[in-house]
Design a protein around this motif. Structure first.
Motif, PDB file in Angstrom:
ATOM      1  N   PHE A 131       6.989 -11.267 -19.688  1.00  2.00           N
ATOM      2  CA  PHE A 131       5.781 -11.572 -18.917  1.00  2.00           C
ATOM      3  C   PHE A 131       5.999 -11.193 -17.463  1.00  2.00           C
ATOM      4  O   PHE A 131       7.130 -11.283 -16.954  1.00  2.00           O
ATOM      5  N   SER A 132       4.924 -10.814 -16.789  1.00  3.77           N
ATOM      6  CA  SER A 132       4.994 -10.642 -15.338  1.00  3.77           C
ATOM      7  C   SER A 132       5.190 -12.021 -14.709  1.00  3.77           C
ATOM      8  O   SER A 132       4.934 -13.052 -15.348  1.00  3.77           O
ATOM      9  N   ALA A 133       5.641 -12.070 -13.461  1.00  6.02           N
ATOM     10  CA  ALA A 133       5.938 -13.337 -12.792  1.00  6.02           C
ATOM     11  C   ALA A 133       4.732 -14.266 -12.718  1.00  6.02           C
ATOM     12  O   ALA A 133       4.880 -15.484 -12.770  1.00  6.02           O
ATOM     13  N   ASP A 134       3.526 -13.705 -12.623  1.00  3.74           N
ATOM     14  CA  ASP A 134       2.322 -14.535 -12.578  1.00  3.74           C
ATOM     15  C   ASP A 134       1.763 -14.844 -13.969  1.00  3.74           C
ATOM     16  O   ASP A 134       0.776 -15.553 -14.106  1.00  3.74           O
ATOM     17  N   GLY A 135       2.396 -14.297 -15.021  1.00  8.27           N
ATOM     18  CA  GLY A 135       1.968 -14.553 -16.393  1.00  8.27           C
ATOM     19  C   GLY A 135       0.720 -13.803 -16.811  1.00  8.27           C
ATOM     20  O   GLY A 135       0.220 -14.000 -17.919  1.00  8.27           O
ATOM     21  N   ALA A 136       0.217 -12.913 -15.973  1.00  9.85           N
ATOM     22  CA  ALA A 136      -1.027 -12.204 -16.277  1.00  9.85           C
ATOM     23  C   ALA A 136      -0.822 -11.014 -17.215  1.00  9.85           C
ATOM     24  O   ALA A 136      -1.761 -10.594 -17.897  1.00  9.85           O
ATOM     25  N   TYR A 137       0.401 -10.464 -17.261  1.00  8.84           N
ATOM     26  CA  TYR A 137       0.663  -9.269 -18.067  1.00  8.84           C
ATOM     27  C   TYR A 137       1.874  -9.487 -18.969  1.00  8.84           C
ATOM     28  O   TYR A 137       2.783 -10.257 -18.641  1.00  8.84           O
ATOM     29  N   LEU A 138       1.858  -8.773 -20.078  1.00 12.52           N
ATOM     30  CA  LEU A 138       2.964  -8.786 -21.024  1.00 12.52           C
ATOM     31  C   LEU A 138       3.371  -7.347 -21.273  1.00 12.52           C
ATOM     32  O   LEU A 138       2.528  -6.509 -21.609  1.00 12.52           O
ATOM     33  N   ALA A 139       4.651  -7.048 -21.073  1.00 11.28           N
ATOM     34  CA  ALA A 139       5.163  -5.704 -21.348  1.00 11.28           C
ATOM     35  C   ALA A 139       5.869  -5.729 -22.700  1.00 11.28           C
ATOM     36  O   ALA A 139       6.633  -6.648 -22.995  1.00 11.28           O
ATOM     37  N   LEU A 140       5.595  -4.709 -23.524  1.00  5.79           N
ATOM     38  CA  LEU A 140       6.186  -4.559 -24.842  1.00  5.79           C
ATOM     39  C   LEU A 140       6.996  -3.268 -24.864  1.00  5.79           C
ATOM     40  O   LEU A 140       6.456  -2.207 -24.574  1.00  5.79           O
ATOM     41  N   ALA A 141       8.264  -3.370 -25.182  1.00  5.35           N
ATOM     42  CA  ALA A 141       9.098  -2.181 -25.363  1.00  5.35           C
ATOM     43  C   ALA A 141       9.148  -1.881 -26.850  1.00  5.35           C
ATOM     44  O   ALA A 141       9.439  -2.753 -27.655  1.00  5.35           O
ATOM     45  N   CYS A 142       8.840  -0.625 -27.201  1.00  6.71           N
ATOM     46  CA  CYS A 142       8.646  -0.272 -28.601  1.00  6.71           C
ATOM     47  C   CYS A 142       9.660   0.749 -29.105  1.00  6.71           C
ATOM     48  O   CYS A 142      10.205   1.544 -28.344  1.00  6.71           O
ATOM     49  N   GLU A 143       9.844   0.720 -30.408  1.00  2.85           N
ATOM     50  CA  GLU A 143      10.757   1.632 -31.096  1.00  2.85           C
ATOM     51  C   GLU A 143      10.402   3.092 -30.854  1.00  2.85           C
ATOM     52  O   GLU A 143      11.261   3.956 -30.784  1.00  2.85           O
ATOM     53  N   SER A 144       9.129   3.388 -30.712  1.00  7.05           N
ATOM     54  CA  SER A 144       8.693   4.787 -30.587  1.00  7.05           C
ATOM     55  C   SER A 144       8.781   5.322 -29.153  1.00  7.05           C
ATOM     56  O   SER A 144       8.061   6.242 -28.804  1.00  7.05           O
ATOM     57  N   ARG A 145       9.654   4.738 -28.345  1.00 14.42           N
ATOM     58  CA  ARG A 145       9.953   5.243 -27.011  1.00 14.42           C
ATOM     59  C   ARG A 145       8.865   4.971 -25.972  1.00 14.42           C
ATOM     60  O   ARG A 145       8.810   5.644 -24.957  1.00 14.42           O
ATOM     61  N   HIS A 146       8.007   3.993 -26.223  1.00 16.40           N
ATOM     62  CA  HIS A 146       6.939   3.664 -25.279  1.00 16.40           C
ATOM     63  C   HIS A 146       7.107   2.240 -24.758  1.00 16.40           C
ATOM     64  O   HIS A 146       7.678   1.388 -25.423  1.00 16.40           O
ATOM     65  N   ILE A 147       6.543   2.018 -23.594  1.00 14.98           N
ATOM     66  CA  ILE A 147       6.379   0.664 -23.060  1.00 14.98           C
ATOM     67  C   ILE A 147       4.889   0.467 -22.848  1.00 14.98           C
ATOM     68  O   ILE A 147       4.230   1.304 -22.228  1.00 14.98           O
ATOM     69  N   GLN A 148       4.367  -0.616 -23.386  1.00  8.61           N
ATOM     70  CA  GLN A 148       2.961  -0.942 -23.195  1.00  8.61           C
ATOM     71  C   GLN A 148       2.855  -2.145 -22.264  1.00  8.61           C
ATOM     72  O   GLN A 148       3.622  -3.094 -22.393  1.00  8.61           O
ATOM     73  N   VAL A 149       1.900  -2.099 -21.354  1.00  7.75           N
ATOM     74  CA  VAL A 149       1.603  -3.238 -20.496  1.00  7.75           C
ATOM     75  C   VAL A 149       0.237  -3.747 -20.925  1.00  7.75           C
ATOM     76  O   VAL A 149      -0.757  -3.013 -20.878  1.00  7.75           O
ATOM     77  N   ARG A 150       0.207  -5.004 -21.366  1.00  8.13           N
ATOM     78  CA  ARG A 150      -1.014  -5.628 -21.886  1.00  8.13           C
ATOM     79  C   ARG A 150      -1.438  -6.766 -20.971  1.00  8.13           C
ATOM     80  O   ARG A 150      -0.609  -7.481 -20.412  1.00  8.13           O
ATOM     81  N   ARG A 151      -2.761  -6.939 -20.860  1.00  7.20           N
ATOM     82  CA  ARG A 151      -3.302  -8.079 -20.123  1.00  7.20           C
ATOM     83  C   ARG A 151      -3.249  -9.289 -21.060  1.00  7.20           C
ATOM     84  O   ARG A 151      -3.721  -9.214 -22.196  1.00  7.20           O
ATOM     85  N   VAL A 152      -2.683 -10.381 -20.617  1.00  5.76           N
ATOM     86  CA  VAL A 152      -2.475 -11.547 -21.468  1.00  5.76           C
ATOM     87  C   VAL A 152      -3.792 -12.189 -21.886  1.00  5.76           C
ATOM     88  O   VAL A 152      -3.964 -12.571 -23.050  1.00  5.76           O
ATOM     89  N   ARG A 153      -4.761 -12.288 -20.985  1.00  8.47           N
ATOM     90  CA  ARG A 153      -5.983 -13.051 -21.309  1.00  8.47           C
ATOM     91  C   ARG A 153      -6.782 -12.473 -22.463  1.00  8.47           C
ATOM     92  O   ARG A 153      -7.455 -13.203 -23.171  1.00  8.47           O
ATOM     93  N   ASP A 154      -6.687 -11.150 -22.696  1.00  3.55           N
ATOM     94  CA  ASP A 154      -7.465 -10.566 -23.801  1.00  3.55           C
ATOM     95  C   ASP A 154      -6.679  -9.542 -24.627  1.00  3.55           C
ATOM     96  O   ASP A 154      -7.207  -8.978 -25.581  1.00  3.55           O
ATOM     97  N   GLY A 155      -5.426  -9.301 -24.271  1.00  2.00           N
ATOM     98  CA  GLY A 155      -4.601  -8.356 -25.015  1.00  2.00           C
ATOM     99  C   GLY A 155      -4.893  -6.892 -24.724  1.00  2.00           C
ATOM    100  O   GLY A 155      -4.320  -6.006 -25.355  1.00  2.00           O
TER     101      GLY A 155
END
Length: 179
Positions: A131-155
């Motif tokens: 999670f980001s320090a403010d809890g607003a975002y979630l970063a996902l590190a994936c097997e397929s060599r990508h990092i996704q940044v998602r907004r927590v409130r709605d994904g």
């Protein structure tokens, strides 16, 4: 075999995941303080920011939650269809995120243990979450060599970071949350 570990917020305890459960060690003496058994291989562990909860992600897709002040059996979340590879609590402890071999992240309400949303990465197994320090975002590190940044409130997918040549196994935000 040690698969994962985390320090508890008290700074005195180390939680170590194993094939048969979670060992809690005194960090100074390395003496076992407590053993928390699990019926399936434990792939990940996370402690809530206040140290009240310890979460364990299992090979069989379950998440176990121990109230560390209690000696009771853990609460069980039937979280995923495949191994839970990573767990993390939001900075305020209100949410628990789980990531699985099947490429799905789930957000759980901490106090009620209810599922808020599922996020399909579409990029393979989820290897790391934060999670980001403010809890607003979630970063996902994936097997397929990508990092996704998602907004927590709605994904919602905010960014996809590409360019790695192998699976990403770790991810972190800067303390100010900008990077």
């Amino acid at each position: 075999r040690i698969v994962a570990f985390t320090h508890l917020p008290d700074g005195e305890t180390l939680a170590v995941a194993s094939a048969i459960g979670v060992y809690l060690y005194d960090v100074h003496t390395l003496a076992v303080r407590r053993f928390l058994p699990a019926a399936s291989w434990v792939w990940s562990v996370a402690a809530s920011p206040d140290g009240a909860l310890l979460a364990a992600g299992l090979e069989d897709g379950r998440v176990l939650l121990w109230l560390l002040a209690e000696a009771d059996a853990p609460l069980e979340l039937p979280a995923h269809n495949q191994a839970v590879r990573v767990l993390t609590f939001s900075p305020d402890g209100a949410l628990l995120a789980s990531g699985s071999r099947e490429g799905v992240a789930r957000l759980w309400q901490g106090d009620s243990r209810t599922l808020l949303r599922s996020i399909k990465s579409g990029a393979g197994e989820i290897r790391a979450l934060t999670f980001s320090a403010d809890g607003a975002y979630l970063a996902l590190a994936c097997e397929s060599r990508h990092i996704q940044v998602r907004r927590v409130r709605d994904g919602a997918l905010m960014h996809t970071l590409r360019g790695h040549h192998q699976a990403v196994r770790s991810v972190a935000f800067t303390s100010d949350g900008r990077l």
